[in-house]
Scaffold this active site. Sequence first.
Site, mmCIF file in Angstrom:
data_model
loop_
_atom_site.group_PDB
_atom_site.id
_atom_site.type_symbol
_atom_site.label_atom_id
_atom_site.label_comp_id
_atom_site.label_asym_id
_atom_site.label_seq_id
_atom_site.Cartn_x
_atom_site.Cartn_y
_atom_site.Cartn_z
ATOM 1 N N GLU B 324 35.038 53.233 45.005
ATOM 2 C CA GLU B 324 33.798 53.909 44.596
ATOM 3 C C GLU B 324 32.735 53.857 45.688
ATOM 4 O O GLU B 324 31.713 54.534 45.614
ATOM 5 C CB GLU B 324 33.240 53.237 43.332
ATOM 6 C CG GLU B 324 34.070 53.426 42.055
ATOM 7 C CD GLU B 324 35.176 52.382 41.885
ATOM 8 O OE1 GLU B 324 35.607 51.790 42.897
ATOM 9 O OE2 GLU B 324 35.607 52.175 40.751
ATOM 10 N N LYS B 434 36.132 32.759 29.068
ATOM 11 C CA LYS B 434 34.960 32.175 28.414
ATOM 12 C C LYS B 434 35.435 31.119 27.430
ATOM 13 O O LYS B 434 36.023 31.419 26.400
ATOM 14 C CB LYS B 434 34.154 33.266 27.710
ATOM 15 C CG LYS B 434 32.688 32.916 27.696
ATOM 16 C CD LYS B 434 31.811 34.126 27.567
ATOM 17 C CE LYS B 434 30.334 33.709 27.673
ATOM 18 N NZ LYS B 434 29.441 34.834 27.451
HETATM 19 N N1 LIG Z 1 37.030 40.833 50.062
HETATM 20 C C1 LIG Z 1 37.342 40.883 48.772
HETATM 21 N N2 LIG Z 1 37.420 39.753 48.039
HETATM 22 C C2 LIG Z 1 37.721 39.799 46.722
HETATM 23 N N3 LIG Z 1 37.959 40.921 46.040
HETATM 24 C C3 LIG Z 1 37.885 42.072 46.711
HETATM 25 C C4 LIG Z 1 37.581 42.115 48.087
HETATM 26 N N4 LIG Z 1 37.569 43.413 48.473
HETATM 27 C C5 LIG Z 1 37.849 44.129 47.375
HETATM 28 N N5 LIG Z 1 38.055 43.333 46.315
HETATM 29 C C6 LIG Z 1 38.410 43.739 44.927
HETATM 30 O O1 LIG Z 1 38.922 45.043 44.951
HETATM 31 C C7 LIG Z 1 38.160 45.887 44.062
HETATM 32 C C8 LIG Z 1 38.152 47.291 44.565
HETATM 33 O O2 LIG Z 1 39.485 47.726 44.679
HETATM 34 P P1 LIG Z 1 39.919 49.216 44.471
HETATM 35 O O3 LIG Z 1 38.768 50.127 44.543
HETATM 36 O O4 LIG Z 1 41.038 49.423 45.426
HETATM 37 O O5 LIG Z 1 40.517 49.359 43.026
HETATM 38 P P2 LIG Z 1 40.648 48.296 41.878
HETATM 39 O O6 LIG Z 1 39.280 47.889 41.433
HETATM 40 O O7 LIG Z 1 41.554 47.198 42.357
HETATM 41 O O8 LIG Z 1 41.374 49.132 40.754
HETATM 42 P P3 LIG Z 1 40.709 49.816 39.441
HETATM 43 O O9 LIG Z 1 39.266 50.065 39.708
HETATM 44 O O10 LIG Z 1 41.478 51.070 39.252
HETATM 45 O O11 LIG Z 1 40.940 48.834 38.344
HETATM 46 C C9 LIG Z 1 36.816 45.239 44.009
HETATM 47 O O12 LIG Z 1 36.128 45.626 42.838
HETATM 48 C C10 LIG Z 1 37.177 43.767 44.042
HETATM 49 O O13 LIG Z 1 37.514 43.295 42.784
HETATM 50 MG MG LIG Z 2 37.777 48.989 40.540
#
Ligand SMILES: Nc1ncnc2c1ncn2[C@@H]1O[C@H](COP(=O)(O)OP(=O)(O)OP(=O)(O)O)[C@@H](O)[C@H]1O
Ligand SMILES: [Mg+2]
Lengths: 538, 538
Positions: B324, B434
Amino acid sequence: MTGHQQTLTPFLWRAENVFPEKEIVARTHEGMKRYTYDEYGDRVRKLANALENAGVEEGDRIGTICWNTDRHFETYFSVPNIGAQLHTINPLLPDGHIQHIVSDAQNKVIFVDPSLAEKLDSAYEEDSFSSVEQFVVMGSEVPDLSIEPVTDYESFIGDESTDYEFPELSEDQPAGMCYTSGTTGMPKGVEYTQQMLWSHTMATMVPQALGIDDSDVLMPVVPMFHVNAWGMPFSATAAGAKQVYPGPSPDPEDIARLIEEEEVTLTAGVPTVWLGLLEYMEDNEVDLSSLERVIIGGSAAPKALIEQFDELGVEVVHAWGMTEMSPIGTVANLKSDLEDAPKEQQFNVKAKQGLIVPGLEFKVVDDDGNEVPWNGEDFGELYVRGPWVTQSYFERPEANEEDFEGSWLKTGDIVTVDEDGYIEIVDRAGDVIKSGGEWISSQELENAIMAHDDVTEAAVIGVPHERWSERPVAMVVTPDEVDNDALTEELKEMLLEEYPKWWLPDGFKYIDEIPKTATGKFSKKDLREMYEGQEDEL
Amino acid sequence: MTGHQQTLTPFLWRAENVFPEKEIVARTHEGMKRYTYDEYGDRVRKLANALENAGVEEGDRIGTICWNTDRHFETYFSVPNIGAQLHTINPLLPDGHIQHIVSDAQNKVIFVDPSLAEKLDSAYEEDSFSSVEQFVVMGSEVPDLSIEPVTDYESFIGDESTDYEFPELSEDQPAGMCYTSGTTGMPKGVEYTQQMLWSHTMATMVPQALGIDDSDVLMPVVPMFHVNAWGMPFSATAAGAKQVYPGPSPDPEDIARLIEEEEVTLTAGVPTVWLGLLEYMEDNEVDLSSLERVIIGGSAAPKALIEQFDELGVEVVHAWGMTEMSPIGTVANLKSDLEDAPKEQQFNVKAKQGLIVPGLEFKVVDDDGNEVPWNGEDFGELYVRGPWVTQSYFERPEANEEDFEGSWLKTGDIVTVDEDGYIEIVDRAGDVIKSGGEWISSQELENAIMAHDDVTEAAVIGVPHERWSERPVAMVVTPDEVDNDALTEELKEMLLEEYPKWWLPDGFKYIDEIPKTATGKFSKKDLREMYEGQEDEL
Ligand SMILES: Nc1ncnc2c1ncn2[C@@H]1O[C@H](COP(=O)(O)OP(=O)(O)OP(=O)(O)O)[C@@H](O)[C@H]1O
Ligand SMILES: [Mg+2]
Ligand SMILES: Nc1ncnc2c1ncn2[C@@H]1O[C@H](COP(=O)(O)OP(=O)(O)OP(=O)(O)O)[C@@H](O)[C@H]1O
Ligand SMILES: [Mg+2]
């Protein structure tokens, strides 16, 4: 689908919250001042409340006639963040220009430095200033003035709350305004939208522009009334860098002391300022060890200046810009393959105006409208466009017709571009001398003449000529004791080493001073006017 | 008054003209390829002509199912520059997801790598793919496939002209598209406007983000179908940096060889890739002397990885982002006052997700909608907004209702912020446990358990509990020879050293593998489904 609007508020928010302890330091008429971004934010919001209570609304234009101080910097975020427009006014302009600018911009409030209040008083004239509802003197007391209603800054913001919810503005909201220097005619108004200032701020931080980081201690010596001190206050805030404001009319000693005491790493100003500092250093011990880089722009940075700073372990970053460009357009950074080049070659590159900053585009167009090749020789007018380049002037339909072509700004600068993409300004369009159908660069001749030890300053203008249509004439300023006839011969010889015979000025005229604009540039317009009708004497 | 539209074309123009000789290098199924920005620009324009001739118009969506190669990179500028939308598709997704994505996005043309053509063939299904008018295989021949009409890339662009006048697009024109990873549900479509990609590109170059310069040699190992390889192809082009594309399924040996041979200075990928490289280096000599920085994101960068790279003289740049957010949101750069801090302290800071990038804003909101203090302890959901953060999903009105609040994106990540502004992700909203009204961080427990030498991987999920409402259970993967009961005791003791008793998982279950998403993240959704109804056994 789109993202959030590009506005200045997030930069202030980030500095206040992520870098709350970083300092803002200012030399003021009340002595040295020092506070943190944390306190800065509170004062910005107090001022926002004060402006709102004074009846300022979205779209109103707020003038400032001020030096580089903490209070002036407070207006930099307060005014745009509430949706109003920060209009910085050059106090060095003639009264008539100030009247024109204030009445053109219809300023609602005007902030003025105590040291400039008299200037304002003298420029004040009821008709042109009729839009002004409040004058605010940048201090805690009001000097004896005829302008009114007038209050002092500390009383103005005194009782206000430090809470203020900035509105979610459109990125198209006008946020700033500045008039061009008036080198080629009457100053023209340029408005900056939130988006333009946002883009310029982001762009200046990238390594291929100025590479500003939170480890920098930034001192803009370039006045805040010159295109927002080249945008530095915004860039430094966005980066969370410590900022140092040198206050009213800083002299070389002030500048030297501030660099030493505040451990300035990055500073910026026009060539004259740095010539002054180096001259001062001839007789005074100055510790420049903290200083890493000096940004030089506004006029061409002489190669000798670049070399002298290099000897002092300071890198000159030569930049070119325009009021119309918020202002930065090119920066003479070394490409990675020049990093190990011989110093001499590096200096030659750094003396050019530089590479276009990422995010902008340019083209160079000859008299017939064709793009000129990038060979370092062919001249043409520089056209630019990009997110922080204006596409029109404020209420100047004729200038809009002339100076723009679609999305392109015609800069009025005549340039060459070399094979590596470095742009070099060889003249202003109006200053180019066309002799027998061939162009002569007045700026090249000036630089060559000024390289002589006995020349303080020199300007070259074109005068009408029956056979060649135009011929160059040099106006030269020398120290008292010089023999002008002998010097003329020396200069001719010197020029012939580098230039063809037909480039030699037809006359060398020795004068006391080159007339200058309010931003300290050679005013060839004035020179030409001075000698109109006396061409035979030149 | 405003500036020119923010689009990608100036980045390509600048790289081609100012850095024409800089190289683009790719490992492909045809062997190593190598050309310059100069040639790259010609091929981009050939492809633009080919797309136009294939009937592609402004607003059309063009799919790619491709690895990181030169040809894939050509689509990166061709497609957006003609006003169409580059939709990168993750080939590792289950067939059903690919069908959903293609039918959702209504792709007109799909580019596919030869090595992925079979995958596409298997996912192909007439209804979902009904919008596709042309398949193009990324090579010079077409493998035996059932999809049609199909051609190969070189034939597709073969006869086209290298001239193409890119239109002056609006910055609001959709330019890209990518679906979220589907970790928490069905992948959601995110569209990127020209302005979002422009802003993200400028932002990534600034020193407090990734500080990309023309002296960098950049190799994105993160796939180009993961949010445009985190935007690196755009950033590298804007900076005029040499680019290295590691091609189809690069293994640690490929990565090591490319770093050595191409003198890569900056690379980027998820933690697994780097764990693989370091493992490979245990048995193989690899020269990392050119490598300055590794950007790690997508999942948390383990502290041990940061330390190991540091020993090798390589700086880890830990970044957090989301589909996003185009995707970069925070980067764990050291503030200037941490530059001289003890290494141990620096590693702790670098293991956090980092500081917000200039230009963005965030807030952290607790269950009651109040902002939590920045004390490194209080948790809340992270909200972000800014010019490269989307404000809606593609055709997902329900998700738009849930995941946005005004201009804010609710990230679904649960974080703390420390006094210095460093953000640390402690959980996903749906994964938070929780227990008795108090929160337990599943990610902290996982990291602590994975720090044990006998643990390969571990995931912690919450299971329903009568008295405490929820209790943690750990799923642990170990090498074959380990005594699980003894390990459980050791883990409990270890955890008790750092955490209160009530954080201890109620159960330790030893399993063969943690289920993963197509982007390689732990799929707790799958884990929870696997054990639904079997809570007593856990
Ligand atoms: N450096 C990082 N450390 C921890 N988590 C991370 C990091 N970078 C990204 N993330 C995780 O990845 C997410 C973003 O990933 P992406 O947009 O690829 O889709 P997704 O959130 O895994 O999948 P969906 O939104 O479809 O459930 C973030 O919201 C976070 O949770
Ligand atoms: Mg996501
Ligand atoms: N580094 C530089 N080297 C040479 N000239 C420069 C440099 N930087 C700026 N300039 C000159 O300054 C001009 C921009 O100045 P500014 O916007 O202050 O107003 P001006 O052009 O002097 O005045 P006006 O437009 O009113 O005639 C440029 O067009 C260029 O001619
Ligand atoms: Mg001008």
